[in-house]
Design an enzyme around this catalytic site. Sequence first.
Site, PDB file in Angstrom:
ATOM      1  N   HIS A 108      33.381  43.053  43.775  1.00 21.26           N
ATOM      2  CA  HIS A 108      32.470  41.928  43.575  1.00 21.26           C
ATOM      3  C   HIS A 108      32.022  41.389  44.937  1.00 21.26           C
ATOM      4  O   HIS A 108      32.846  41.254  45.846  1.00 21.26           O
ATOM      5  CB  HIS A 108      33.195  40.828  42.779  1.00 21.26           C
ATOM      6  CG  HIS A 108      32.304  39.676  42.460  1.00 21.26           C
ATOM      7  ND1 HIS A 108      31.366  39.731  41.440  1.00 21.26           N
ATOM      8  CD2 HIS A 108      32.180  38.459  43.033  1.00 21.26           C
ATOM      9  CE1 HIS A 108      30.705  38.591  41.416  1.00 21.26           C
ATOM     10  NE2 HIS A 108      31.175  37.810  42.363  1.00 21.26           N
ATOM     11  N   GLY A 142      38.580  38.161  31.614  1.00 25.46           N
ATOM     12  CA  GLY A 142      37.654  37.129  32.090  1.00 25.46           C
ATOM     13  C   GLY A 142      36.536  37.709  32.926  1.00 25.46           C
ATOM     14  O   GLY A 142      36.446  38.924  33.137  1.00 25.46           O
ATOM     15  N   GLU A 173      31.872  46.179  51.425  1.00 22.28           N
ATOM     16  CA  GLU A 173      32.275  46.741  50.132  1.00 22.28           C
ATOM     17  C   GLU A 173      32.603  48.222  50.261  1.00 22.28           C
ATOM     18  O   GLU A 173      33.591  48.707  49.717  1.00 22.28           O
ATOM     19  CB  GLU A 173      31.149  46.574  49.111  1.00 22.28           C
ATOM     20  CG  GLU A 173      30.872  45.144  48.703  1.00 22.28           C
ATOM     21  CD  GLU A 173      29.807  45.063  47.618  1.00 22.28           C
ATOM     22  OE1 GLU A 173      29.808  45.877  46.692  1.00 22.28           O
ATOM     23  OE2 GLU A 173      28.934  44.166  47.719  1.00 22.28           O
TER      24      GLU A 173
END
Length: 201
Positions: A108, A142, A173
């Site tokens: 993320h 979640g 990333e």
Amino acid sequence: MPRIGVLVSGRGSNLQALLDAATANALGGAVAVVISNIEDAFALERARRASVPALFLDHRGRAREDFDREVAERLREHEVELICLAGFLRRLSAAFLAEFPGRVLNIHPSLLPAFPGLAAQRQALEYGAKVSGATVHLVDEGLDSGPVVLQEAVPVLESDTVESLSARILEVEHRLYPRAVRLLLEGGYRLEGRRFMLEGV
Ligand code: GRF
């Protein structure tokens, strides 16, 4: 060699980082299958170029559990022991996650728990954050909420646009994801509650 399944929806630059790390023997495993819910995702083309099976599974008009069951079946057919979400734009059901407990990773583009969900780089910029970054985390039910495996900070510059900040985060990333995959596959860790702890550190 441990087998990895990668779920994608888009351009697949993180998939490419995983493929490149595997080629360089730096991943600790091999990408065994790539599955996309978007037919023309460039990530599928990257998989084909690397001679990795590239599957398109259409989620449209199907119940989530039904789609997820098919994804799980394909992953099991390819005997994967770790699943990496790499720009996969769908939430996974509890039933899917129960099949692969503690074995699903996501990347993320923010320092979670800040800025979960879509457009994390824009969120950081609009919030006025001075630091953002990238997070690799285990996936739970979640939204971007599972235990953190690795994080790295990226400063937000006054000159930044969404594009420039996204590009600097993306570089991080591409380094972070292969390292996190390797940690998971090497297995020298334990979870204490939400805390991902390396053994012997
Ligand atoms: C990345 O920024 C990743 O962090 C987020 O979606 C984006 C995917 O980019 N989950 P790519 O398809 O890997 O290039």
